[in-house]
Design a protein around this motif. Structure first.
Motif, mmCIF file in Angstrom:
data_model
loop_
_atom_site.group_PDB
_atom_site.id
_atom_site.type_symbol
_atom_site.label_atom_id
_atom_site.label_comp_id
_atom_site.label_asym_id
_atom_site.label_seq_id
_atom_site.Cartn_x
_atom_site.Cartn_y
_atom_site.Cartn_z
ATOM 1 N N GLU A 94 31.211 43.604 38.666
ATOM 2 C CA GLU A 94 31.165 44.237 39.972
ATOM 3 C C GLU A 94 32.437 43.924 40.762
ATOM 4 O O GLU A 94 33.057 44.811 41.339
ATOM 5 C CB GLU A 94 29.930 43.736 40.727
ATOM 6 N N LYS A 95 32.835 42.651 40.692
ATOM 7 C CA LYS A 95 34.031 42.236 41.416
ATOM 8 C C LYS A 95 35.249 43.012 40.916
ATOM 9 O O LYS A 95 36.027 43.554 41.706
ATOM 10 C CB LYS A 95 34.256 40.732 41.215
ATOM 11 N N SER B 9 42.159 46.379 41.079
ATOM 12 C CA SER B 9 42.691 47.538 40.362
ATOM 13 C C SER B 9 42.752 47.156 38.887
ATOM 14 O O SER B 9 42.633 45.991 38.522
ATOM 15 C CB SER B 9 44.094 47.871 40.853
ATOM 16 N N ARG B 10 42.956 48.161 38.041
ATOM 17 C CA ARG B 10 43.026 47.894 36.594
ATOM 18 C C ARG B 10 44.179 46.933 36.292
ATOM 19 O O ARG B 10 44.048 46.013 35.502
ATOM 20 C CB ARG B 10 43.221 49.201 35.844
ATOM 21 N N GLU B 11 45.293 47.199 36.947
ATOM 22 C CA GLU B 11 46.468 46.339 36.720
ATOM 23 C C GLU B 11 46.165 44.906 37.147
ATOM 24 O O GLU B 11 46.585 43.958 36.489
ATOM 25 C CB GLU B 11 47.687 46.856 37.512
ATOM 26 N N ILE C 262 34.435 44.978 31.220
ATOM 27 C CA ILE C 262 35.604 44.737 32.083
ATOM 28 C C ILE C 262 36.880 45.172 31.361
ATOM 29 O O ILE C 262 37.735 45.858 31.919
ATOM 30 C CB ILE C 262 35.673 43.237 32.487
ATOM 31 N N GLY C 263 36.954 44.813 30.071
ATOM 32 C CA GLY C 263 38.125 45.195 29.272
ATOM 33 C C GLY C 263 38.257 46.704 29.183
ATOM 34 O O GLY C 263 39.342 47.267 29.334
ATOM 35 N N ALA C 264 37.143 47.377 28.889
ATOM 36 C CA ALA C 264 37.155 48.833 28.746
ATOM 37 C C ALA C 264 37.627 49.486 30.037
ATOM 38 O O ALA C 264 38.453 50.399 30.029
ATOM 39 C CB ALA C 264 35.751 49.315 28.388
ATOM 40 N N ILE D 278 35.943 36.225 29.577
ATOM 41 C CA ILE D 278 36.481 37.156 30.576
ATOM 42 C C ILE D 278 35.781 37.053 31.932
ATOM 43 O O ILE D 278 36.417 36.882 32.978
ATOM 44 C CB ILE D 278 36.423 38.621 30.050
ATOM 45 N N ALA D 279 34.432 37.161 31.898
ATOM 46 C CA ALA D 279 33.700 37.185 33.177
ATOM 47 C C ALA D 279 33.967 35.909 33.979
ATOM 48 O O ALA D 279 34.162 35.942 35.198
ATOM 49 C CB ALA D 279 32.206 37.356 32.910
ATOM 50 N N TRP D 280 33.999 34.798 33.275
ATOM 51 C CA TRP D 280 34.237 33.510 33.942
ATOM 52 C C TRP D 280 35.609 33.522 34.629
ATOM 53 O O TRP D 280 35.750 33.078 35.778
ATOM 54 C CB TRP D 280 34.174 32.381 32.904
ATOM 55 N N ILE D 281 36.600 34.043 33.914
ATOM 56 C CA ILE D 281 37.965 34.072 34.470
ATOM 57 C C ILE D 281 38.014 34.947 35.723
ATOM 58 O O ILE D 281 38.582 34.589 36.747
ATOM 59 C CB ILE D 281 38.982 34.575 33.417
ATOM 60 N N ILE D 282 37.364 36.128 35.626
ATOM 61 C CA ILE D 282 37.393 37.044 36.771
ATOM 62 C C ILE D 282 36.705 36.390 37.979
ATOM 63 O O ILE D 282 37.181 36.444 39.104
ATOM 64 C CB ILE D 282 36.697 38.385 36.422
#
Lengths: 1142, 589
Positions: free
Chosen positions: B136-137, B143-145, B214-216, B321-325
């Motif tokens: 969600e975040k 942004s994607r970048e 998130i990657g997609a 990934i989720a943890w990093i975000i």
């Protein structure tokens, strides 16, 4: 353009190219096995490994794109070592024989597999030619050779070896009894002189090859006659001297001159020969008998083996006592014993080991026993006992066997037990050595140097070249080897001839190229018998012989020779172990180039039975190197995808699904897998003949089995076609042929092929033995015929058609064809719309194939699709190829799909062109995106005229008929376009007094309307059940007549008679005899000239616009809805042939 | 507040009998009418004491019991209720003194953050642990970048083995121009002894799915595949459930969070070919072809699945990934070394006390991993070596125990980090045998394409076999090295490029052992059958006849109370006598 560095050299090249291609462009050859120009890079073999700076490890040159600034090493030591190792690893699992083990075992490397296969094919003269390439004395060797080849014959694993020696004798006898026994063509005289000393097998062989090559050869022989040991050592009952005389006479045909009673050291000297001649070959043999070192060996009644045999041959009287002992276990001892028996005495052979260790051939020992010779094994004579200087008895010691000696045979050891037996004569046949007294004499020295000798009195010379290193002196045979066999002497003579030829042409004496030789195993005994379980046992044919009783009273030849059928059947037993592509194999080429050590990696090999279950393709997974080219080409280009990998790791191999037979797959038998295989894992087969690795004559011409006219290469061995492959080079069909072109032609070589005239009698066909009879029948029938008709098939060449038109004119008949039909589209033939070629196809952006098309067209279309063209298929066929289509329409009938597409295109242009009508009320438009640069292809004989009309209509709306745009109509017939130009039209079947079918076979409906004709002559290749003719004459095929035709795209197809067939000549003669042709017209060359002139005639081309085309199409009224039926005996037979694979 | 009882029901637990324990707990509660909630969870990593049961009333005051059996489960529950735990079964506790487990103390669990804690088939459990809030975040606030930059800044490197920076890989896929892109999760874990991915998929499938979404979103893919080996049925089941739940909640499917972003996720079951873990082979397999690697470039980011740009990462990478975000790149980069950030999951196996799954920050030394986290050697025999990275990795000797766990340090030794297999060996392991074992594995798993890998590894294996049978020559060692060199340089994929590593590292660090096999014809570790000899030590043999009775081929003779004798010609070297002798009277050597 980009700049890269290869091996330190800067070069500019186009972007996007692979390293392999860039290197190739500048002449750096990088080897590759898995790369194929038609396939995307794969990178499995790693033989193309190169090093790129800053890249980890190696990269594959085939799969790595050259990019700006790249620095590449293609031949550093590191790269070279890696490639070498890759090859060594591949070869460590290459369970295959490059050369047949029989050939390898033969000291003279005779191409046995090839000549045996030729015997199986009844090509006897060709077999002799093959033999004489390395062995010029098959009449003699076929009788006396101990057959090293048979000892290694793999057939022994099944039951017994093939009777190779006797097969050789069979063809040699066949040849010498023929009108003109084979003599090779002599090269022009080169003015160089060769001296040979000794007219034994070695000297004669050397002289034979050198005289064939244009040298002046003089052979000096001390004896009154030539032949050496073959004459003076081998008894008459094994080799009749009449036969030997014939052989030597034949060998001298190309100018070899023999001077008899001239002895080296006495009549001639070595130093003079060395000065006078350009090269000298010494083959003086080993003719001095080694005496027995026993007491009393000089008593009267003591003879030495070789002297005994020679003296007899020279006609000297020799007195033998009633009881004769022969000492020794070799062939000479047996020869002495069997000779003595024939002189009417009791013979005992004394040998110090047992029968097993005897160096003589087992069959000779058996024969001796049959002839009543007694044996004392494990017995050694120790003293000859005499009375008054005459031999009376021999004291002998019993022996026992000890440990094996250097020869591997168990050594005889004395037991101390003696016995005595009475003998009046003893013949000691222990060993021989050369007579070398001349060597030390000054006159035989060269610049003060003597000929080098060993301690056994044999000459020192290189075994590959026979060069002694002294002056221009070469020496071989028994003189070099000591007493050995004739075949070894011959091998030396041949090698000497080759070395002398190189020596006199300023080449290195030793042949620098030593071909790599892969071997399943070094020796027969090491071969795994498992793979041979699949072969049925067929016993070796036993050579008929004189009864032992009859033999012993005379010197008549014991072996009687094979009958033809026996020889042929025996030859059929050959398992064909050598690789048929050993001359073109890439793996062998690279292995030779990289000097591979085959013994470096010894370990497990994957072994598979050879799969011969398919009639046309042999799969030998043992040879496969897993490069995957066959797998990929079949799946990615051809369509069926019938091959794949099985298992993982080292055991990975390529095979059809579940390792089964190709016959059980969707294989379309196009043979493309064979074309791409870099080794011999996939090989073509011939249903009529055994193939072999021997070189064949190759002729490039066109295929004549349909209108495509593919470029083919025809391989011929002695007027037999062995294989047909796509021709080399950048031809439109590249490496593609369809089943018909690649294998279907075999019907022209099958046993049903008609080569003589036949006449119908009731329901039977009877051969007409004389051509005159056939001609007479035609002449008479024509005399009485009022109505006449000739029907000709569009498979006939321009030459044949011109000839037939001429005949028709002469007899007052019409010429038409039953195989073609009149079509609206014919009216377009001389227009600009009808000139599309394969060049247009190459340039098209889109290719539309309509209906059933030939495999070659499909493959070309697929190749172009892979290069970016769009592929549309409109077909009712269900084939794996359909999966490739960018757009596929095969739900509706073809004509329906075409109508819908046309309707869509009409709607697109309706507003601009107000005169265009919808084609039907209930037709839904089908949107298919067809660009302007589209080429349509269809076969006019396989789809309806309605479909054809629609194709033309669509193209009139979408194409501009410029480059790469338009239509290429194709035909089933190789000369359909020729017929159009020649003005041959569709004929109406009817009854006439005289009918000639030239290549035609009417279909059932047509036959009904013709069958009441009074006389029908059929000219064709095969008789078909449907043939209703009264007289049948053989017709030449496209492989048997030098002629031409016009292919679908307007190219001229050339046929060249690669077989040198005379079938057409015979037909011309019959026509001449029947009064249809003059002598001049009865020559093929006459019609070749006519055809050439005809083809040179230009046709006027009308220019039509798209609107003209459309207008024309809307005027067409009559159209055939169904595709047309024709009958063709060839197509029927090819279809039948193809069905064999399922 | 009622009692909470959690049972570890991952494959490892189930194999140890956790299913029966679970049933016994239910039965016990029902029978005794205990007010308790029984929950399922997955692996917490302590496989050596499975089945594991955690009991608590308040989450912070829990006790985890190990080696629980259906028989003692009642006692454990009853005792806990009475506040007197059954101490011999306590593994970890934050209420009992002295039970804080060292194993956990030195670990940092990011990837395994929910494993063994939540019920993997409950999306609510995952949501309670901030699940899908990273998605969600990223979709709402970034942004994607920015997402890609965040991953880049975190320093996360691909956990599949080669350690390629994940953010960079995403960037390539993002840069590729195409309407269609794919994202693939490589769950074809195949190293013998490795089960990191399986545990994550079984224990926390949503974390992987969230990472993939998130990657997609970041690279612009609308379709994804999880390529999971069919031998992981429980992982596949949990994934299927998780995908269904995520789709229901709107994290998968069309218009995710009301945006234009659509994402569809499939599971592709692999047939268990090791080579399919290689990305090009994996893609070929998804496309329905034989799993064989292809020449790169083109890389998947340019031309991947069906020729479209494709991003491939492995399970562990996505689980980060989720943890990093959520926690930010900076927080993540706090762990690890300069070039290897974050944590790494290892599967500890072999002669180590605490075999199982651990997650440690990069930069810890092998010594600490083995002795502190892993509890040291299981047997009395001394440490001999540690095998890192499975068949592609290498064996490191005791001298290299202070090597730190990070990509570059491990690569320098000749081994590789790999996907995280760590096998500890003591002196009873023969290094020639170990090399042979791994080479045999790669040889059997080679796809058969490249000559060097297909035939070269086979020839190496044959040489090793000869050495282990006492038939080796000293030149063989050069040949092994030459072959290794070319196999590494001349193979298309990682399987071939690393296949010789076990041989090269053992040759480098344990060369003496090879020489002993070749020159002395002995196997110092007593493993290579052909080189071992069992002999009876006369002084020690009391003639009890046990060895003779145990011998399967009756090659031991001797009267009762007399010294026995082994017939060396008949002995099959099974070692039964050696194991049976109670008087150490049998010598192996």
């Amino acid at each position: 353009m980009i700049t890269i560095k290869i091996n330190g050299k800067e070069i500019k090249t186009e972007k996007g190219k692979k390293i392999l291609d860039v290197a190739n462009d500048i002449g750096i050859q990088i080897p590759t096995l898995c790369h194929d120009k038609e396939l995307s890079p794969y990178g499995s073999c790693w033989v193309c490994a190169v090093k790129v700076k800053d890249r980890k490890g190696f990269v594959t040159a085939c799969g790595t794109e050259a990019i700006e600034g790249m620095e590449i090493e293609t031949d550093s030591e590191e790269v070279h070592k890696a490639r070498k190792m890759a090859l060594e690893l591949l070869l460590s699992d290459h369970y295959a024989d490059c050369e047949a083990p029989c050939k390898v075992a033969c000291p003279d490397h005779v191409d046995i597999q090839s000549y045996v296969s030729l015997i199986a094919n009844r090509q006897y003269r060709e077999a002799v030619k093959v033999i004489k390439e390395t062995l010029p004395m098959p009449l003699s060797i076929g009788r006396v050779c101990p057959a090293f080849c048979e000892a290694e014959c793999r057939r022994s694993i099944v039951e017994e070896p093939v009777a190779i020696r006797q097969l050789k004798r069979y063809v040699a006898d066949f040849d010498i009894l023929s009108k003109t026994p084979y003599v090779p063509k002599k090269a022009p005289n080169n003015g160089k002189n060769i001296a040979i000393v000794g007219a034994g097998p070695s000297g004669l062989t050397c002289g034979y090859y050198l005289s064939n090559q244009g040298y002046n050869v003089t052979v000096f022989e001390s004896a009154p006659k030539a032949g050496g040991w073959l004459r003076y050592g081998i008894p008459e009952y094994r080799l009749p001297k009449k036969i030997l005389d014939k052989e030597i006479k034949l060998m001298c045909k190309n100018g070899m001159n023999i001077k008899y009673k001239t002895q080296l050291g006495k009549d001639i000297t070595l130093s003079k020969l060395n000065i006078k001649y350009d090269a000298v070959y010494l083959a003086i043999g080993a003719q001095n008998a080694v005496p027995m070192r026993v007491k009393g060996n000089n008593l009267e009644g003591c003879f030495l083996g070789v002297d005994f045999l020679r003296d007899l041959m020279l006609g000297k009287k020799i007195k033998l006592e009633k009881k004769v002992a022969v000492i020794g276990g070799g062939n000479t001892a047996i020869d002495c014993a069997r000779t003595a028996v024939r002189l009417g005495v009791n013979v005992t052979l004394v040998y110090r080991r047992t029968r097993q260790e005897m160096p003589a051939e087992a069959y000779e020992v058996d024969a001796a026993e049959e002839e009543g010779i007694k044996f004392h094994f494990l017995t050694n004579p120790v003293e000859n006992l005499g009375k008054k200087g005459k031999l009376k008895a021999i004291k002998m010691e019993k022996m026992k066997l000890g440990e094996p000696d250097d020869s591997g045979r168990r050594r005889p050891e004395p037991t101390g037990e003696f016995f005595k037996e009475e003998y009046g004569t003893v013949i000691a046949a222990i060993s021989q050595k050369p007579e070398v007294a001349f060597v030390t004499k000054k006159a035989n020295q060269i610049k003060g140097k003597e000929l080098p000798l060993t301690r056994w009195d044999t000459v020192v010379a290189n075994e590959e070249t026979q060069f002694t290193g002294l002056g221009k002196i070469f020496a071989g045979g028994d003189f070099r080897r000591g007493p050995a066999t004739a075949i070894e002497a011959i091998a030396d003579g041949r090698k000497a001839a080759e070395a002398i030829n190189r020596f006199l042409n300023n080449q290195p004496i030793i042949d620098p190229i030593k071909l790599f030789d892969s071997k399943k195993e070094k020796k027969l005994k090491d071969v795994d018998p498992k793979e041979f379980e699949q072969y049925e046992e067929i016993p070796r044919f036993k050579m008929p012989e004189l009864e032992p009783k009859v033999r012993t009273s005379n010197f008549r030849e014991v072996e009687l020779g094979f009958e033809e059928e026996d020889a042929r059947a025996e030859a059929d037993r050959c398992l064909e172990c050598g690789c048929n592509v050993n001359k073109t194999c890439d793996l062998r080429k690279y292995a030779t180039e990289y000097k591979i050590d085959a013994g470096l990696f010894i370990g497990d090999k994957n072994k598979h039975p050879i799969d011969d279950s398919h009639p046309f393709i042999r799969r030998d997974a043992n040879k496969c190197i897993n490069c995957g080219r066959c797998v990929r080409i079949c799946a990615e280009v051809q369509g069926p995808g019938v091959l794949g990998y099985i298992f993982r790791g080292f055991t990975t191999y390529v095979a059809p699904e579940f390792g089964g037979s190709l016959s059980k797959t969707n294989c379309e038998i196009c043979g493309k897998c064979i074309e791409v295989c870099p080794v011999g894992a996939l090989l073509p087969k011939n249903t009529n003949t055994k193939l072999n690795p021997h070189l064949s004559e190759k002729t490039t011409q066109n295929c004549g089995l349909c209108g495509t006219g593919c470029n083919i290469e025809v391989s011929v061995q002695d007027n037999h076609i062995t294989i047909i492959e796509p021709a080399d080079g950048e031809t439109f069909n590249q490496r593609d042929l369809c089943f018909d072109g690649k294998f279907g032609w075999q019907i022209f070589e099958d046993e049903d092929r008609i080569t003589i005239p036949y006449q119908r009698e009731n329901d039977h066909w009877l051969p007409v033995d004389k051509m005159d009879t056939a001609a007479e029948m035609i002449r008479k029938k024509l005399e009485n015929a009022k109505t006449k008709m000739i029907y000709i098939s569009p498979t006939s060449s321009i030459e044949e058609t011109l000839l037939i038109q001429h005949v028709a004119k002469k007899i007052g008949s019409q010429v038409s064809s039953l195989s073609i039909y009149e079509s609206f589209v014919d009216k377009l033939k001389d227009t600009n719309l009808y000139t599309k070629t394969y060049d247009d196809l190459e340039k098209a952006e889109c290719i539309v194939l309509v209906g059933k098309m030939s495999k070659v067209h499909k493959t070309i279309a697929r190749r172009l699709q892979r290069n970016g063209a769009k592929l549309i298929l409109i077909t009712q066929e269900t084939s794996d190829y359909n999966d490739f289509a960018d757009e596929l329409f095969n739900d509706d009938p073809i004509v329906k799909t075409l109508e819908k597409i046309l309707q869509y295109n009409i709607e697109l242009v309706k507003e601009e062109m107000d005169d265009i009508d919808d084609i039907g009320q209930n037709i839904d438009p089908l949107k298919v995106d067809i660009p302007e640069k589209t080429v349509f292809m269809y076969n006019r004989d396989l789809i309806s005229e309605e479909s054809i009309w629609n194709i033309w209509a669509i193209s009139s709306l979408v194409c501009n008929f410029e480059e790469g745009s338009g239509i290429i109509p194709t035909s089933k017939f190789n000369n359909f376009r020729g017929f159009q130009k020649l003005g041959i039209n569709a004929g109406e079947p009817d009854n006439y007094n005289f009918v000639l079918f030239y290549g035609e076979l009417p279909c059932e409906e047509q036959k009904k309307r013709i069958k009441n004709s009074s006389f029908i002559v059929s000219v064709n290749t095969h008789i078909d059940d449907a043939d209703s003719s009264h007289l049948f004459l053989p017709k030449a095929s496209y492989l048997e007549l030098k002629s031409t035709s016009i292919a679908d795209d307007g190219r001229i197809s050339n046929f060249k008679n690669p077989k040198n067939s005379t079938i057409h000549n015979k037909l011309l003669k019959i026509f001449k005899k029947a009064g249809l042709l003059t002598a001049q017209e009865a020559k093929i060359s006459f019609w070749n000239k006519k055809a050439e002139a005809f083809l040179a005639k230009e046709t006027k081309v009308r220019n039509l616009s798209n609107q003209d085309l459309l207008d024309f199409l809307y005027t067409v009224e009559k159209m055939h809805f169904d595709a047309h039926k024709q009958a063709s005996v060839q197509k029927k037979r090819i279809t039948k042939l193809k069905k064999m694979a399922k | 507040m009622s009692l909470v009882i959690k049972v570890g029901l991952a494959s490892c637990g189930l194999a140890a009998g956790a299913g029966e324990v679970y049933d016994a707990i239910l039965k016990h509660i029902k029978k005794n009418k205990i007010d308790a909630e029984v929950k399922k969870t997955a692996c917490i990593g302590m496989c050596f004491v499975e089945p594991l049961v955690e009991i608590y009333k308040e989450e912070k005051k829990s006790i985890t019991y190990g080696d629980v059996t259906p028989e003692n489960v009642g006692d454990i529950i009853d005792a806990f209720s009475k506040g007197k735990p059954v101490e011999e079964n306590v593994i970890i506790s934050n209420i009992l003194k002295g039970s804080e487990n060292k194993t956990f103390k030195k670990q940092k669990r990011i990837v395994l953050r929910n494993c063994g804690i939540i019920d993997p088939v409950s999306i609510n459990d995952y949501l309670e642990k901030d699940g899908y809030s990273a998605l969600e975040k990223s979709m709402k606030n970034m942004s994607r970048e920015e997402i890609i930059d965040e991953i880049k800044n975190s320093g996360l490197r691909g956990r599949g083995g080669a350690g390629f920076p994940t953010g960079l890989k995403w960037q390539f896929a993002y840069n590729a121009q195409n309407e269609k892109k794919y994202i693939v999760c490589n769950a074809d874990e195949g190293d013998p002894g490795a089960f990191m991915d399986r545990s994550v998929l079984e224990g926390d499938p949503h974390s992987v799915i969230e990472g993939m979404i998130i990657g997609a979103y970041a690279i612009g893919a609308d379709e994804g595949y999880i390529y999971c080996r069919a031998e992981y049925p429980l992982a596949i089941k949990h994934l299927e459930i998780a995908i269904e739940q995520a789709t229901e909640k709107g994290y998968l499917g069309n218009k995710i969070f009301g945006t234009d972003f659509n994402f569809e996720l499939h599971i592709k079951k692999g047939a268990g070919a090791f080579v399919c873990g290689e990305e090009t082979a994996l893609m070929a397999s998804i496309e329905g072809k034989r799993g064989m690697p292809a020449i790169r470039p083109p890389f998947p980011a340019q031309s991947g699945l069906w020729g479209k740009p494709t991003n491939i990462n492995n399970v562990e990478t996505f689980a980060n990934i989720a943890w990093i975000i959520l926690n930010g790149a900076k927080e993540y980069a706090k762990y690890g070394t300069e070039k290897s950030k974050g944590t790494k999951v290892f599967a500890l196996a072999g002669k180590i006390k605490n075999s199982g799954l651990i997650e440690v920050p990069m930069g810890m030394s092998l010594r600490d991993v083995i002795y502190d986290v892993g509890g040291g050697m299981k047997t009395e025999r001394p440490f001999k070596g540690v095998q890192l990275g499975g068949p592609s990795g290498g064996c490191l000797p005791v001298e290299l125990l202070d090597t730190i766990v990070d990509y570059d340090s491990i690569n320098k030794t000749g081994a590789i980090m790999g996907s995280g297999g760590m096998v500890v060996m003591d002196t009873s392991s023969c290094m020639v045998d170990i090399a042979k074992f791994f080479l045999n594995f790669t040889q059997n798993e080679s796809c058969g394409k490249c000559t060097f890998c297909r035939v070269g590894t086979k020839r190496m294996l044959e040489i090793l076999t000869r050495i282990s049978e006492g038939k080796g020559k000293m030149e063989d060692l050069d040949t092994l090295e030459e072959l290794s060199e070319n196999i590494k340089k001349g193979s298309l994929c990682g399987l071939g490029q690393t296949a010789p590593n076990p041989v090269l590292t053992t040759l480098k660090y344990f060369r003496k052992e090879y020489i002993a096999h070749i020159k002395d014809k002995t196997c110092p570790a007593g493993v290579c059958t052909a080189l071992i000899k069992y002999e009876i030590i006369e002084d020690k043999c009391i003639g009890c006849t046990v060895c003779a009775m145990k011998c399967p081929v009756n090659c031991i003779s001797g009267e009762r109370k007399q010294v026995h004798y082994i017939d060396q010609n008949a002995c099959i070297k099974c070692g039964a006598c050696y194991d049976a002798c109670k008087f150490d009277a049998i010598k192996k050597g």
